[in-house]
Design a protein around this motif. Structure first.
Motif: not given
Length: 822
Positions: A126, A129-137, A140
């Motif tokens: 994934d 998905g992991m990259k998108a989640h990490r980008r959001a973190v 932020e």
């Protein structure tokens, strides 16, 4: 003593401001020296509790209740001082597209690094998905940092009650220190209000660009805007002043805190740009100091382009349509900080600001420091100025897009910044007034002899006042007060620590006690006479030789060459007229001829071929000619000292030339050399060891390629320098002694030809031997320290070669631009 009995209260007419109405009180009107220029006192001393308790309580109640103009209602400009202002500004800044794009870019770079280091793997199931989640973190986290930095930086105009109380408190303090108040020109402030009304209608910011000699500068600007009913400007302030209690107070009164250095922090740099964009887009008034820091020498410093670059970028990018530039001059009878400036200029490190020193320093408020004079140049459109300059700089400005980052755009922006910076400085000089203390200081430091009688002091001040007027300058006036009273008042303000007097003589006699500190006030007038001073110092190359009048004449060609040399030498020290050397030289020569200071010899075509002292000037004892020489001699001495100190940077026999000296240590050694030479009689002026002037000379030598200077990539490592090979002096192969010959020595002699002659300098050979030996001893100490194990003095050969290429390219660029070379 009651207010009405205080003789200093009405030393100049009062300007009464009630809300949005400005009224000149009839009893206060005084005809000024210049037509249409009425100078007004903006503030009076306020009532004191001990002497007038009822009046004191009445005044306090007016401020607390916000009566009349004290309510700070109907302000000209955009709305400020309302609950939620700070939050609104913070939200506008952090949501700015420019900042959001930077945050996104930094997040991309972070993710690239994490992929490279294996934290994110493309072969994971994934990965997207992991990259998108990490980008959001990551975004932020960066967003949170940006919000924290924004909150710490922005000015917080929140409460009218606070600003009314702050105005009252600061006015109480200021009018006790400057007991004759703040003075302005009524015509200038009326014009400023009209400009402000138009700017409010167009939702444009007024950008105030004041001179900077004291912390009182921004205090006086805020007080004036408050009294005029203008929206207070947001003031750019170094975060060194952001210490407990005081920092919070200043931030709510208008301070915007920025770091002294941004380094490579791209997020912070973008944040500052986004905040300035937000202010200018919203039409909020803005203030920054064109010189960067405070002038420790009394004269204007060269422009600093940091904040100006942000402002210019806002308009060049199209994010801001236009803004109004208003250059401001602030002059003082006496500057509170001059004693501290002297300490710093003599080499004592500046102390970090703190609350204890602030409270301790407040004891100066019991002093009588005279008055503050603030003058506003006619405001001008920044967009109009940019368009005018782009038309000069490019063939087709309409097709030019400054949004893209190209080498051509960067060069254009640098030219715009430079011309704009010097235009603002010129505008400030144009509206500056000369204070009585500056007249006194100038006269005392430009006379031969130990002291001067009162009658002679008045005569020379009267002459100097006339010369200031003839040069287009203005002298602060005191209504119809006799000159003797004005001078007495100026002497009282300067005090016995600066100007002493000897009683029991045929007439009162005055002398300079602290010439170094008094030079601060002399330097407030030098910009008016810099052309005359350079011509006089250039003529001195012949006048100093003595003999008859014919022997002391100088050819026009020789004079022009020496003026060109000195002008280039002091290019970073003074603000010169913009007419160009040839036009300015001819104007100056004709002016001096009309004043009967010099005599011009012309051929049958009317062309000047020779210049000498006028017979009237010789009969008068060369007093006017000497005046101009005395103005510039301390700066010539300082440049000479700096150049001599470079001789000491010659590597000792047996040392390689790849040893680099710390810049700060080289300059400190130059200062030590100067102090020694002064006390041994080889230097005439102690102010020649001024750290600021020595630093300017080193910068000038670097620009000309006399020295190479490099800043290591390691931020903690200090800048270092060494002599350029082509300027390197030679040594005697047997004794190792420096030889008084070569390119650098010829350069030193060129400067020395305009130095003031002294008893210890008539034998050039003796002086060259003694001075060079001392410079060599001090320089040898620097080399021993730098070359010692652990000295970390050797620069990477590649870096040194790269610097040589850069310097050669810089010299070629200057030649293409047609600048004068040393």
């Amino acid at each position: 003593m009651a207010q009405d009995d205080d003789p200093t209260r009405d030393s100049a007419p009062d300007l009464q401001i009630l809300g949005d109405q400005i009224t000149l009180q009839p009893r206060s009107y005084v005809e000024a020296r210049r037509d249409g220029d009425h100078e007004e006192a903006l503030m009076h001393n306020m009532a004191r509790f001990r002497s007038e308790p009822l009046q004191f309580l009445r005044e306090v109640s007016l401020y607390v209740s916000g009566m009349g103009w004290r309510a700070y209602d109907k302000v000209i400009g955009q709305p400020i001082f309302y609950s939620g202002f700070s939050e609104h500004m913070k939200n506008s800044v952090v949501s700015a597209p420019l900042l959001q794009a930077r945050i996104s870019h930094l997040a991309d770079r972070r993710l690239e690094l994490e992929e490279k280091e294996g934290w994110l793997r493309k072969d994971d199931k994934d990965f997207a998905g992991m990259k998108a989640h990490r980008r959001a973190v990551v975004e932020e986290g960066i967003q949170a940092v940006a919000e924290k930095m924004t909150n710490d930086m922005i000015c917080k105009f929140e409460s009218k009650t606070f600003i009314r109380g702050a105005y009252y408190m600061v006015t109480q303090l200021l009018t006790r220190a400057y007991h004759q108040g703040i003075h302005v020109s009524s015509e200038e402030v009326l014009r400023l209000r009209k400009v402000a009304e138009e700017a409010e209608r167009k939702k444009q910011s007024i950008i105030f660009l004041p001179s900077h000699r004291s912390h009182v500068d921004y205090v006086s600007m805020q007080l004036i805007c408050y009294r005029l009913g203008l929206a207070l400007p947001v003031v750019v302030a170094g975060d060194n002043l952001n210490f407990p209690v005081v920092g919070n107070f200043l931030q709510h009164a208008g301070a915007m805190w920025i770091r002294r250095s941004f380094g490579n922090d791209t997020l912070y740099t973008t944040l500052v740009q986004a905040y300035i964009d937000t202010l200018l887009q919203g039409g909020y008034n803005f203030e920054c100091f064109i010189e960067g820091g405070r002038s420790r020498t009394g004269k204007l410093l060269s422009p600093k382009f940091g904040i100006l670059s942000f402002i210019l970028d806002s308009l060049l990018s199209g994010r801001v349509e236009d803004a109004i530039i208003c250059p401001v001059s602030t002059q003082y009878d006496k500057v509170i900080e001059t004693e501290g400036y002297v300490t710093e200029l003599l080499g004592v490190p500046k102390k970090k600001e703190n609350l204890a020193d602030f409270l301790k320093g407040s004891s100066v408020l019991s002093l009588k420091l005279g008055r503050v004079d603030v003058r506003f140049h006619e405001p001008w459109s920044l967009r109009g100025y940019i368009d005018e300059q782009l038309t000069k700089l490019t063939k087709s400005p309409e097709s030019l897009s400054m949004n893209t980052k190209t080498a051509e755009n960067a060069a254009i922006k640098q030219k715009l910044l430079r011309t704009m910076g010097y235009k603002v400085l010129s505008d400030i000089n144009d509206v500056s007034v000369v204070m009585p203390t500056a007249l006194i200081g100038t006269v005392l430091l430009t006379l031969r002899g130990r002291g001067v009688g009162m009658s002679e002091l008045l005569r020379r001040i009267e002459w100097l006042t006339a010369r200031v007027g003839a040069k287009g300058g203005r002298v602060a006036h005191f209504g119809n007060a006799p000159l003797a009273d004005v001078v007495e008042r100026g002497l009282d303000v300067l005090g016995k620590d600066l100007v002493g007097s000897i009683e029991g003589l045929a007439e009162p006699t005055y002398y300079a006690v602290d010439r170094f500190q008094l030079s601060f006030y002399r330097n407030m007038t030098i910009h008016l006479f810099i052309s005359e001073a350079l011509v006089s110092a250039s003529m001195y190359t012949r006048v100093k030789q003595g003999g008859g009048p014919a022997n002391q004449e100088i050819s026009y060609t020789a004079l022009r060459d020496q003026v060109l040399f000195l002008s280039s030498l002091f290019r970073g020290e003074f603000i010169f007229p913009s007419d160009g050397l040839a036009v300015n030289l001819e104007k100056t020569l004709i002016g001096l001829e009309n004043d009967r200071v010099i005599k011009l010899q012309r051929d049958e075509k009317g062309t000047i071929y020779s210049i000498g002292l006028a017979e009237e000037e010789r009969i008068a004892g060369r007093e006017n000619y000497d005046f101009y020489c005395f103005l510039i001699w301390p700066f010539i001495e300082s440049s000479w000292l700096s150049a001599v100190s470079l001789m000491g940077l010659t590597p000792p026999l047996g040392h390689n030339d790849d040893v680099w000296i710390e810049v700060a240590k080289a300059q400190n050694t130059a200062q030590l050399l100067g102090k020694t030479l002064y006390h041994q009689g080889d230097l005439s002026y102690f102010e020649a060891v001024n750290k600021e002037t020595l630093k300017n000379s080193y910068t000038r030598f670097e620009e000309e390629g006399i020295i190479y200077a490099v800043k290591p990539k390691d931020k903690k490592a200090p800048p270092r320098l060494r002599l350029s090979p082509e300027w390197m002096p030679s040594r005697d192969p047997r004794s190792g002694a420096l030889r008084a010959e070569g390119k650098l020595w010829d350069f030193i002699e060129h400067i020395s030809s305009s130095r003031r002659e002294g008893k210890n300098r008539r034998d050039g050979a003796t002086v060259s031997t003694r001075v060079l030996r001392l410079a060599d001893v001090l320089g040898g100490g620097l080399y021993e320290e730098a070359a010692a194990p652990g000295g970390e003095s050797r620069m990477d050969v590649g870096v040194a070669e790269e610097m040589k290429v850069v310097l050669k390219a810089e010299r070629r660029r200057r030649k293409l631009e047609g600048r004068a070379q040393l």
